[in-house]
Scaffold this motif. Structure first.
Motif, PDB file in Angstrom:
ATOM      1  N   LEU A 166      13.698  27.089  38.512  1.00  0.00           N
ATOM      2  CA  LEU A 166      13.506  28.292  39.643  1.00  0.00           C
ATOM      3  C   LEU A 166      15.203  28.981  39.704  1.00  0.00           C
ATOM      4  CD1 LEU A 166      12.136  29.197  42.137  1.00  0.00           C
ATOM      5  CD2 LEU A 166      13.621  27.498  43.573  1.00  0.00           C
ATOM      6  N   LEU A 167      16.129  28.915  39.291  1.00  0.00           N
ATOM      7  CA  LEU A 167      17.302  29.207  38.938  1.00  0.00           C
ATOM      8  C   LEU A 167      17.184  30.215  37.720  1.00  0.00           C
ATOM      9  CD1 LEU A 167      20.114  26.766  39.552  1.00  0.00           C
ATOM     10  CD2 LEU A 167      19.526  28.561  41.125  1.00  0.00           C
ATOM     11  N   GLU A 168      16.559  29.807  36.816  1.00  0.00           N
ATOM     12  CA  GLU A 168      16.273  30.643  35.822  1.00  0.00           C
ATOM     13  C   GLU A 168      15.225  31.897  36.228  1.00  0.00           C
ATOM     14  OE1 GLU A 168      14.522  28.596  32.421  1.00  0.00           O
ATOM     15  OE2 GLU A 168      16.264  27.480  32.150  1.00  0.00           O
ATOM     16  N   GLU A 169      14.427  31.715  36.863  1.00  0.00           N
ATOM     17  CA  GLU A 169      13.545  32.749  37.493  1.00  0.00           C
ATOM     18  C   GLU A 169      14.387  33.739  38.319  1.00  0.00           C
ATOM     19  OE1 GLU A 169      10.355  33.413  36.775  1.00  0.00           O
ATOM     20  OE2 GLU A 169      10.460  31.924  35.168  1.00  0.00           O
ATOM     21  N   ILE A 170      15.134  33.223  39.117  1.00  0.00           N
ATOM     22  CA  ILE A 170      16.037  33.970  40.011  1.00  0.00           C
ATOM     23  C   ILE A 170      17.028  34.816  39.159  1.00  0.00           C
ATOM     24  CG2 ILE A 170      17.466  34.069  41.825  1.00  0.00           C
ATOM     25  CD1 ILE A 170      16.240  31.542  42.937  1.00  0.00           C
ATOM     26  N   GLY A 171      17.645  34.176  38.313  1.00  0.00           N
ATOM     27  CA  GLY A 171      18.597  34.704  37.479  1.00  0.00           C
ATOM     28  C   GLY A 171      18.016  35.695  36.517  1.00  0.00           C
ATOM     29  N   GLN A 186       2.548  26.816  37.978  1.00  0.00           N
ATOM     30  CA  GLN A 186       1.934  25.322  37.434  1.00  0.00           C
ATOM     31  C   GLN A 186       2.323  25.128  36.100  1.00  0.00           C
ATOM     32  OE1 GLN A 186      -2.014  25.212  38.154  1.00  0.00           O
ATOM     33  NE2 GLN A 186      -1.764  25.307  40.554  1.00  0.00           N
ATOM     34  N   MET A 187       2.325  26.075  35.163  1.00  0.00           N
ATOM     35  CA  MET A 187       2.794  25.818  33.792  1.00  0.00           C
ATOM     36  C   MET A 187       4.084  25.680  33.636  1.00  0.00           C
ATOM     37  SD  MET A 187       2.453  28.857  30.791  1.00  0.00           S
ATOM     38  CE  MET A 187       3.700  29.591  31.404  1.00  0.00           C
ATOM     39  N   LEU A 188       4.936  26.224  34.486  1.00  0.00           N
ATOM     40  CA  LEU A 188       6.327  26.113  34.335  1.00  0.00           C
ATOM     41  C   LEU A 188       6.826  24.810  34.929  1.00  0.00           C
ATOM     42  CD1 LEU A 188       7.859  29.565  35.601  1.00  0.00           C
ATOM     43  CD2 LEU A 188       8.003  28.522  33.053  1.00  0.00           C
ATOM     44  N   ALA A 189       5.949  24.284  35.699  1.00  0.00           N
ATOM     45  CA  ALA A 189       6.620  22.851  36.690  1.00  0.00           C
ATOM     46  C   ALA A 189       5.887  21.867  36.251  1.00  0.00           C
ATOM     47  CB  ALA A 189       6.103  23.183  38.204  1.00  0.00           C
ATOM     48  N   GLU A 190       4.947  21.817  35.227  1.00  0.00           N
ATOM     49  CA  GLU A 190       4.252  20.539  34.697  1.00  0.00           C
ATOM     50  C   GLU A 190       5.157  19.884  33.907  1.00  0.00           C
ATOM     51  OE1 GLU A 190       0.236  19.747  31.553  1.00  0.00           O
ATOM     52  OE2 GLU A 190       1.227  21.785  31.817  1.00  0.00           O
ATOM     53  N   GLY A 191       5.159  18.632  34.320  1.00  0.00           N
ATOM     54  CA  GLY A 191       5.922  17.671  33.739  1.00  0.00           C
ATOM     55  C   GLY A 191       7.221  17.584  34.114  1.00  0.00           C
ATOM     56  N   LYS A 192       7.723  18.215  34.856  1.00  0.00           N
ATOM     57  CA  LYS A 192       9.317  18.436  35.350  1.00  0.00           C
ATOM     58  C   LYS A 192       9.565  17.680  36.675  1.00  0.00           C
ATOM     59  CE  LYS A 192      10.092  22.777  32.858  1.00  0.00           C
ATOM     60  NZ  LYS A 192       8.957  22.566  32.007  1.00  0.00           N
ATOM     61  N   ASN A 193      10.836  17.104  36.905  1.00  0.00           N
ATOM     62  CA  ASN A 193      11.318  16.699  37.942  1.00  0.00           C
ATOM     63  C   ASN A 193      11.767  17.636  38.734  1.00  0.00           C
ATOM     64  OD1 ASN A 193      13.802  16.914  36.988  1.00  0.00           O
ATOM     65  ND2 ASN A 193      13.789  14.729  36.153  1.00  0.00           N
ATOM     66  N   SER A 194      12.442  17.038  39.989  1.00  0.00           N
ATOM     67  CA  SER A 194      13.253  18.061  41.087  1.00  0.00           C
ATOM     68  C   SER A 194      14.418  18.841  40.505  1.00  0.00           C
ATOM     69  CB  SER A 194      13.275  17.326  42.120  1.00  0.00           C
ATOM     70  OG  SER A 194      12.210  16.777  42.756  1.00  0.00           O
ATOM     71  N   ASP A 200       9.090  21.422  49.148  1.00  0.00           N
ATOM     72  CA  ASP A 200       7.547  21.825  48.891  1.00  0.00           C
ATOM     73  C   ASP A 200       7.529  22.870  47.743  1.00  0.00           C
ATOM     74  OD1 ASP A 200       4.857  22.066  48.980  1.00  0.00           O
ATOM     75  OD2 ASP A 200       4.776  22.846  51.061  1.00  0.00           O
ATOM     76  N   TRP A 201       7.429  22.207  46.518  1.00  0.00           N
ATOM     77  CA  TRP A 201       7.537  23.422  45.447  1.00  0.00           C
ATOM     78  C   TRP A 201       6.203  24.084  45.350  1.00  0.00           C
ATOM     79  CZ3 TRP A 201      12.242  23.358  43.472  1.00  0.00           C
ATOM     80  CH2 TRP A 201      12.684  22.497  43.544  1.00  0.00           C
ATOM     81  N   THR A 202       5.204  23.947  46.122  1.00  0.00           N
ATOM     82  CA  THR A 202       3.978  25.038  45.849  1.00  0.00           C
ATOM     83  C   THR A 202       4.587  26.023  46.885  1.00  0.00           C
ATOM     84  OG1 THR A 202       3.279  23.785  47.976  1.00  0.00           O
ATOM     85  CG2 THR A 202       2.417  23.059  45.983  1.00  0.00           C
ATOM     86  N   LYS A 203       5.517  26.141  47.548  1.00  0.00           N
ATOM     87  CA  LYS A 203       5.860  27.576  47.952  1.00  0.00           C
ATOM     88  C   LYS A 203       6.371  28.573  46.925  1.00  0.00           C
ATOM     89  CE  LYS A 203       7.468  25.124  52.687  1.00  0.00           C
ATOM     90  NZ  LYS A 203       8.732  25.015  53.429  1.00  0.00           N
ATOM     91  N   CYS A 204       6.879  27.901  45.954  1.00  0.00           N
ATOM     92  CA  CYS A 204       7.395  28.805  44.906  1.00  0.00           C
ATOM     93  C   CYS A 204       6.341  29.474  44.198  1.00  0.00           C
ATOM     94  CB  CYS A 204       8.034  28.052  43.845  1.00  0.00           C
ATOM     95  SG  CYS A 204       9.586  27.410  44.766  1.00  0.00           S
ATOM     96  N   GLU A 205       5.025  29.269  44.497  1.00  0.00           N
ATOM     97  CA  GLU A 205       4.013  29.918  43.531  1.00  0.00           C
ATOM     98  C   GLU A 205       3.934  31.299  44.098  1.00  0.00           C
ATOM     99  OE1 GLU A 205       0.481  27.575  44.760  1.00  0.00           O
ATOM    100  OE2 GLU A 205       1.226  25.918  43.470  1.00  0.00           O
ATOM    101  N   ASP A 206       3.841  31.567  45.248  1.00  0.00           N
ATOM    102  CA  ASP A 206       3.733  32.975  45.820  1.00  0.00           C
ATOM    103  C   ASP A 206       5.256  33.798  45.474  1.00  0.00           C
ATOM    104  OD1 ASP A 206       1.296  32.380  46.642  1.00  0.00           O
ATOM    105  OD2 ASP A 206       2.182  31.907  48.622  1.00  0.00           O
ATOM    106  N   VAL A 207       6.367  33.154  45.070  1.00  0.00           N
ATOM    107  CA  VAL A 207       7.435  33.837  44.907  1.00  0.00           C
ATOM    108  C   VAL A 207       7.732  34.231  43.589  1.00  0.00           C
ATOM    109  CG1 VAL A 207       9.951  34.048  45.091  1.00  0.00           C
ATOM    110  CG2 VAL A 207       8.593  32.901  46.917  1.00  0.00           C
ATOM    111  N   VAL A 208       7.490  33.271  42.609  1.00  0.00           N
ATOM    112  CA  VAL A 208       7.587  33.221  40.916  1.00  0.00           C
ATOM    113  C   VAL A 208       6.448  34.321  40.484  1.00  0.00           C
ATOM    114  CG1 VAL A 208       7.486  32.178  38.843  1.00  0.00           C
ATOM    115  CG2 VAL A 208       8.499  31.153  40.906  1.00  0.00           C
ATOM    116  N   ALA A 209       7.225  35.215  39.492  1.00  0.00           N
ATOM    117  CA  ALA A 209       6.277  36.241  38.915  1.00  0.00           C
ATOM    118  C   ALA A 209       5.130  35.587  38.041  1.00  0.00           C
ATOM    119  CB  ALA A 209       7.088  37.217  37.978  1.00  0.00           C
TER     120      ALA A 209
END
Length: 643
Positions: A338-343, A323-331, A307-316
């Motif tokens: 997500l790894l880029e954001e964490i890194g 939603q802008m980052l995830a638009e048009g992207k597969n899993s 459930d990728w919507t769980k990342c909404e509250d974690v990502v800065a």
């Protein structure tokens, strides 16, 4: 670990909350010694105590027993003056933990039921698909039966027409014989009438007998000549039919022949359709079996989709940025994001990077021992710095290796003292952000995974395309019609297929409802944002270039007919390149071969030299080396001769 934490908590709470009975006096020095001894023992216990992460009910009893033991260690001796209540609060604490974990069990049951429902839904969907395929199969079988029936009816109609033709021919023969008999009867009647007229004429007997004899003789000669002509005509034209009947029969025959040709063409069409349907049916069966196997494999090994919507509250940036980052992207792409954001978050928290040392495997610009300061630039600052490095690299006259140039560029920009810190900082940033075009391409060139000529050639291609569009814009308004846009793409990329041109047009803003007169702002297709990200049109150009390179190398492998682990010789590779791309010149072929075998072009054996057979390399290694450079098709491949 939960049990360990509970045990540690019980130890500390038990040691802190030992009840002291009223009226008991304890020496302070004795308490200090006992306290230090107790701390030492607790530290030793914490280091050696290892319990598995089990359920809370299993670890409750050992925790209470351990707490009771630790309560008695280092404490004053028990007696009537010292009364203890060990483990009371710890046990209460454990019961509270058990009650707190009860909802988790209910949640696990709920998740299990949800998974079972999904499995049942997938099975129901599978049954529905199988039933649809069975219905389609029955419809195809009915269609085949219908076509067979039509074929049988057409064959019977052709047989009937042949039978009618034979009957007509027999009827014609009988009519011909009857006509001959009728003509003979008419001639006989005519002769009889002439004889009767001669017998009844009174003037004939009064004529000269000599004249009559001569007339009779001449008549008999005419009769003989006529009889001979008649026999000749019968012999020559006995089987000849009248033109009218012949033309009528010819027309009928022509109509029947046309009908027969039409029926044959229809039959051939139906036969081909039947073969196509059978092939389609067989491929559908294979696809069904393959999909069924994949479904079984997925049901066996797959996990629920995240459930990728769980990342909404974690990502800065919150839900809007996610939603802008995830638009048009597969899993898979979302995992990279997500790894880029964490890194990037971890990278911002680091103050120093550990040096990698001076080993040979370490790149030259990272060889350092000790701690290196993290300069913490923004993503935009890194992109701008890399663009400046590319500009200086392209303007450089005497080329040096790219890693050496990169470090020298940093020394010139930031000075020798900060160059290493900036090298580590930029390297860590470009290693994390794979989705950024500028960073990912610079990282690939810097690590030797891609030749810098690939980047340069791509930039030149984009610049040439923009120049062609500008030349087509006669009004210099920055606008082109869709027809002009299509013409420029085809003239600039003559080797691209219609499908690839269509993909570029769709990336540029074309859609099926567009007309040729619609205007397109072509300059906006080549713009970049502040982080160096190109528009979808330029990204599609890059994707097609990489796909064309992979297809070119795959054709080369097929032409060689060699397994990846087998060796390939220099003349064989050179011949395969000329076969799949006959337009290649000698210099380009030598460049490709030099890269594949890692030999300078000056040391390559000439074509036909005996030393060529001695130059060998593993095919997989050669293809990986060719993947690094700018390798592409120069001209169309010659079509194979028809059999």
């Amino acid at each position: 670990m939960a049990c360990q934490q509970l045990r540690y908590h019980s130890f500390s709470s038990a040691s802190r909350l030992q009840p002291q009975p009223s009226g008991v006096t304890i020496d302070e020095s004795f308490l200090i010694e006992n306290k230090s001894t107790q701390k030492r023992k607790l530290l030793q216990k914490r280091r050696t105590l290892e319990l598995p992460a089990a359920s809370l009910s299993h670890c409750q009893a050992p925790v209470l027993r351990g707490a009771g033991k630790l309560l008695t260690q280092g404490a004053p001796p028990a007696g009537p003056r010292h009364r203890f209540h060990p483990g009371t609060k710890a046990a209460a604490h454990q019961r509270e933990k058990i009650r707190a974990l009860e909802p988790l069990k209910a949640k696990l049951v709920t998740v299990n039921e949800d998974c079972n429902e999904r499995i049942l839904a997938m099975r129901a969907e599978e049954k529905h698909e199988i039933s649809l395929l069975k219905k389609e199969k029955m419809n195809l079988l009915k269609l085949i039966d219908k076509k067979n029936e039509e074929k049988i009816s057409l064959q019977s109609e052709v047989a009937k027409l042949r039978k009618n033709l034979a009957e007509e021919y027999l009827h014609y023969l009988s009519e011909r014989d009857a006509r001959k008999i009728l003509i003979a009867d008419l001639n006989e009647l005519r002769y009889q009438r002439e004889d009767m007229s001669l017998a009844q004429s009174p003037g004939i007997w009064g004529e000269d007998p000599v004249k009559l004899t001569l007339a009779l003789k001449m008549t008999r000669q005419d009769l003989t000549r006529t009889q001979m002509e008649l026999n000749t005509m019968k012999a020559n034209f006995g089987d000849v039919v009248p033109r009218r009947d012949f033309e009528m029969q010819e027309k009928t025959n022509k109509d029947l022949q046309e009908q027969l040709d039409t029926l044959r063409a229809s039959y051939e069409e139906v036969r081909k359709e039947h073969e196509i349907l059978m092939q389609l049916h067989m491929s559908t069966l294979k696809e069904r079996d393959q999909f069924f196997s994949e479904l079984q494999e997925i049901q066996r090994t797959s996990t629920p989709r995240p459930d990728w919507t769980k990342c909404e509250d974690v990502v800065a940036g919150g839900p809007e940025r996610w939603q802008m980052l995830a638009e048009g992207k597969n899993s898979d792409q979302l995992v990279d994001v997500l790894l880029e954001e964490i890194g990037s978050g971890l990278l911002r928290e680091k103050e120093f990077f550990p040096g990698l040392g001076y080993e040979e495997a370490i790149p030259a610009f990272l060889r350092f021992e000790g701690l290196v300061e993290n300069k913490r630039p923004s993503k935009k600052d890194v992109v701008d710095l890399l663009k400046d490095a590319w500009k200086e690299r392209l303007a450089e006259e005497q080329k040096e290796t790219f890693p050496d140039f990169f470090f020298n560029f940093l020394e010139r920009r930031f000075g020798p003292s900060d160059a290493m810190a900036w090298a580590y900082t930029i390297f860590e940033n470009i290693k994390i952000f794979h989705s950024n075009e500028v960073m990912s391409q610079f990282y690939a060139v810097l690590m030797g995974k891609r030749s810098e000529n690939v980047y340069v050639t791509q930039k030149e291609t984009v610049a040439q395309l923009l120049k062609e569009m500008t030349n087509a814009d006669s009004q210099n308004e920055g606008l082109l019609t869709m027809e002009q846009f299509n013409t420029v793409l085809k003239s600039t990329f003559p080797l691209k297929t219609e499908e690839q041109i269509q993909e570029l047009m769709e990336a540029g803003g074309w859609h099926p409802s567009s007309s040729n007169a619609d205007l397109l702002n072509y300059r906006s297709l080549f713009m970049e944002d502040e982080e160096g990200q190109s528009e979808p049109f330029v990204q599609k150009l890059w994707e097609q270039y990489m796909d064309e390179k992979d297809e070119y190398l795959q054709q080369l492998k097929q032409e060689l007919g060699t397994e990846l682990y087998e060796e390939v010789t220099l003349p064989k590779l050179r011949g395969a390149l000329m076969t799949i791309d006959p337009s290649l010149d000698k210099q380009t072929v030598n460049t490709y071969v030099s890269q594949a075998f890692q030999l300078p072009e000056s040391e390559l054996p000439e074509d036909g030299d005996e030393k060529e057979e001695g130059v060998v390399e593993i095919l997989q290694t050669a293809l990986e080396r060719l993947q690094v450079i700018d390798i592409r098709r120069v001209g169309p491949r010659e079509p194979e001769p028809a059999n």
